[in-house]
Each structure stands twice: as C-alpha cells, then as structure tokens.
Design an enzyme around this catalytic site. Sequence first.
Site, PDB file in Angstrom:
ATOM      1  CD  GLU A 166      -2.051  -0.940   3.022  1.00 50.68           C
ATOM      2  OE1 GLU A 166      -2.083   0.127   3.676  1.00 50.68           O
ATOM      3  OE2 GLU A 166      -2.595  -2.167   3.734  1.00 50.68           O
ATOM      4  CB  SER A 173      -4.256  -1.470  -1.534  1.00 49.52           C
ATOM      5  OG  SER A 173      -4.061  -0.278  -0.381  1.00 49.52           O
ATOM      6  CB  THR A 174      -0.524  -4.019  -5.082  1.00 48.38           C
ATOM      7  OG1 THR A 174      -0.382  -4.725  -3.745  1.00 48.38           O
ATOM      8  CG2 THR A 174       0.541  -3.068  -5.330  1.00 48.38           C
ATOM      9  CG  ASP A 199      -5.457   6.642   4.479  1.00 49.79           C
ATOM     10  OD1 ASP A 199      -6.352   6.878   5.099  1.00 49.79           O
ATOM     11  OD2 ASP A 199      -4.338   6.127   4.666  1.00 49.79           O
ATOM     12  NE  ARG A 233      -4.308  -6.594   6.786  1.00 56.27           N
ATOM     13  CZ  ARG A 233      -4.440  -5.333   6.574  1.00 56.27           C
ATOM     14  NH1 ARG A 233      -3.796  -4.352   5.748  1.00 56.27           N
ATOM     15  NH2 ARG A 233      -4.959  -4.578   7.665  1.00 56.27           N
ATOM     16  CG  ASN A 257      -0.705  -5.247   3.972  1.00 51.07           C
ATOM     17  OD1 ASN A 257      -0.811  -4.916   5.429  1.00 51.07           O
ATOM     18  ND2 ASN A 257      -1.113  -4.487   3.064  1.00 51.07           N
ATOM     19  CD  GLU A 286      -3.074   3.917   1.664  1.00 55.10           C
ATOM     20  OE1 GLU A 286      -3.051   5.058   2.483  1.00 55.10           O
ATOM     21  OE2 GLU A 286      -2.828   2.780   2.203  1.00 55.10           O
ATOM     22  CE1 TYR A 329      -6.412   2.570  -0.581  1.00 52.48           C
ATOM     23  CE2 TYR A 329      -6.996   3.904   1.549  1.00 52.48           C
ATOM     24  CZ  TYR A 329      -6.502   2.868   1.116  1.00 52.48           C
ATOM     25  OH  TYR A 329      -5.241   2.118   1.512  1.00 52.48           O
TER      26      TYR A 329
END
Lengths: 65, 496
Positions: free
Chosen positions: B10, B95-96, B88, B236, B152, B93, B86
């Site tokens: 992310e 996130s893959t 943030d 996670r 993550n 941001e 999105y």
Amino acid sequence: MAERELKKRPTTSREATAAETEAPATTERRDRLKAEIDDLLDEIDEVLENNAEEFVRNYVQKGGE
Amino acid sequence: MAITKVCGIETEYGVHVDTAGDMSPTTASTLLINAYVARLDRRVGWDFEDESPGRDARGHAREGSMPPEIETHLVNAVLTNGARYYVDHAHPEYSTPECSNPLEAVVHDRAGELVLTRSMEAANRFLPPGEEIVIYKNNSDGKGNSYGCHENYLVDRAVPFSRIVHELTPHLVSRQVYAGAGKIGEEVPYAGQVTQFQLSQRADFFEEEVGLETTLKRPIINTRDEPHADPQKYRRLHVIVGDANLAEVATFLKVGVTALVLAMIEDNFLASRDLRLAAPVAAIRSVSRDTTMRTKVELASGDRLTAVELQWELYDLARKYAAERGVEALGDEGVARRVLDRWETVLEALESDPRSLANQLDWVAKLRLIEAYRERHDLEWDDSRLAALDLQYHDLRPAKSLFARLAMERLTDDEEVARATTEPPETTRAYFRGRCLQRFSSAIVAANWDSVVFDIGEESLRRVPMMEPLKGTALHVDTLFEGCDTPAELLRRLGS
C-alpha cells in the site's frame, strides 16, 4: 566472542577470487559510469526545478497513514 | 510448513498542487482518483463492513493508544486488477491486489505508479493553465511529515505474535541497507551527529518497538490485527516501517526477503540464533545514518554486528531453510531462488563496494546523483538544490522524474506493468474480485478484500465471501466464468 567469528564473511574464497580478477574491469566500469553521470548531470541541470529554494519550501505534506 | 506468503503493498503518494489557488491536498487526491475512474463504466465503491483497524494483535488495546480511523466519506474505488485506489487522509493511496509471490508484487507496485501517473495526466486536464497536481512516490516532505508505504503478508494465526516481534525486528532494522530510498539530512536529531544523507526516508519517524499506531509514536512492529481473511487461520502482518521504492530490485528484495524471513519464523527456523537487538529504535536510526556499512549495532546477547552482518546471518539460515524445507512459501520456486541469489550478490556488493549498486538500489542511486551534482557545482550539503534533487528523484512526471533518467535494472517489462493496471494476479482471490468487476461491474454494489456484494434486483443484496486468499484463482474460477452471461447466473453457479 561472536564478533571474531562473524568477520569470516569478507574473506570467503568466492570474494577473494572476484577481487583479484576485478581490477581492470572495475576501472573500465568506473570510466563508463563517470561518462554516464556527466551526461546525466547535464540533463539534470536542464530539468531541475528552477527556483530550488522555493520548490523545496513549498513541498509540505500532511502526515499520513 | 509455512503457508504461502500472499503479499501486497500500500503506497501513500505525496501530492503537491502547483497553483495560485488554494486546492487542498484532499481535494487534489479526490480529483486524481475521480479523473482516473471517470473512464470506467461505473465506479464500484469500497465496502467497509469488515474493517477494524483498531484491533490489536496482542489481544488488547493499550491505554492511550489511538486506533486509526477510516474516512468513509472520501473517494474509494476498486479497480479491475483487484487493487484499491482511494483517498487516505490527505494523500492518494494505492493498494496493490493480493499477490502470491514477490515478483508479482513488484509488477503490481509498478502498475500502481502507472495508475497514479495516468491519474495525474487526467486530472491536470481539468485544471486551468498554470495549475498542476504533481505526485511523488516518497515518504517524507523533509520537514518532519511522513506518509507510509506499508507491506502486508499472510501469516499463520498459530504463530505466537511475540515470536514475530522478536525475530522479525532485527530484519526490519537491518534491511534498510538495500530497501532504503535515501534521504538528504534528517528530520529528527540523533546522537548529536550531523547527518548529511541517510539510507531511509522513514527511519527518523519510528519511536516504539511494538504498537498499534501508524501516525504517532510509530512502532517498528505494527500490531494491527485485521486479517481480511479467516481470522481463525490467518493473520495479516502489517509492516509499516518500509520506504516506498522506485528501484525494482529494492522492492523485490524488500518483499522477497521479508516473506522468506516470515516463512522461517512460521516454521520456527530462527530459534537457533538469537538476533534480538539491545535497542531496536536506536539501531534503526544508526543503521540509517551509515552509508559506509560499518556501524555496528548491539544485540541483546552482547554481540555487535553491522546491519550487513545481521543480514548475512539471516541469509545463511535462509539457504539452510531452502535446502531443508523448500521455498514453496514464496509462491514460486524460481522466484524464491532469484530472491536468494540477488540477496547474496547485493550483500556482497554492500560489503565490497556499495557504489556498484547504483543501478539496483534507490539510496545508492540517489546518493551517487547527489554527490556528483554537489561536486560539479561545489555545493554545501544543505544547499536547497540538493534537497530539490532528492524530491525530484521521486517525481512521477515522466518529463521531470530523475529516477526515470537513470539506467536502473528492470525485473519487469513495460507490457506486463501496463497489463497489471487492468488485469488481476491469477493466483490469489484478487482474480475473482477483478473478473467480477470486469464482467459484472453494473451489478456490484461494493467490494472489499474479503467479499464482493452484488445487487441482482432481488430484495436483498448478495454477499460473496472470500475468506481464503488463495482461493478464487484463475485455476479455481475460470471455468465458473466461462459461458456465464449474467451476475445471477454466476451467483447460481457459486451456490450462494
């Protein structure tokens, strides 16, 4: 105690061999890198934000995450 | 046997508005994302049902700790590649999607950069002449404000969290030697030294060893316990301590080696060598400030090692682990071998001649550039032209990016990166999410990491749960989608 043991790494045979045979190639590589970076610096002089001081001062972010 | 280290990255991007007006960074971020998704038929929103970022992996909430909040009113989109894009706080941001091996994560991380670059181009068309939104892939404004790049990793819930804390921390502290993105100066004073350049953009901002926060008193190990998967089976692990990398080799090693270390922790393979640090927070700062690779940090055992020596210790154990247990946990045997081989050559080069890594690692590339520029113009280290150069290294505009001018080694190619902006990875549940969005976006009300919600005109909405990150892959669902013309038919076949 462990400190002495841990120093074994830099003298592995693999690296020693590499170091012996590398010298002329390294010089050549350095010359090539030098020429490369000179070209790059010319380019950077062209694209770097004009007023660096103002540009840097104005770059303010809110914290994230 | 360790479970496959499903992983994702992310990135919060820096956003700067070059304008006479007063557009806020939040407005700029919203404009970026809306401009990008405007070309999609219909935007699918994010479903916040299962978000609980305040949950703590240690099983309790610390007094005075501040759980992060989710701003549900801000723009939030799910893309057909399975990614989330999105706003943030005040940053765009990306996130893959979930990836099943470290190389795939590199491809999708680069795809994220491409999405942001296209967003910037699209958004700027809406702005009057002279105004421009500029995006930077970095982590600090040089004035004490930081924004993150989080990784993550899927971890077996059965692994005691305390073992992760003890055994992963030495890795996170020492991996900066290849994973740092480089930074001029410092934003937090350390040990009365003057710092001209450091390895990491982020090391200055870490104040705790373990904790839940991400914006204040940032911890090296983050305890957010939000698995976005079956909570009985999975954790996670949310790694917040890393820098955003542009160099592909750096991203590859950052994710690949961390996944490997986590697999070893999961299989209790690191118990034989206690690498716990005496003072991790001080160590992360001192390692970051050493471009010579000679600074030693003290272990709890009293031993003193350099960061590279710490990495060698982990490397030796990893080779042994690979030989004895195999490397299936990295999702792909060939990729795992490449991680090990590259890790070895990079550590060797860091010991013998760090400058030789200028085409592989961000901090070395940036330092070489800064040193050469400084020499040419005879500049002091605090000259604003050097700070400008540091910032512009991360500029995503193709015409301005200094990174793009360097002949950095690639592990991906342009075609696969472009494809990854629309196509999901085939080997995780991101595939199901992405295919659903490609095929039936008009019937999808919302989606998130572990479910897709359909509205097929019935009285109630239909939620398809995806609690297994390794199910919903191309292998599992391609036949399901074949000859399936309507979302209702898909749901019927799913038996939900």
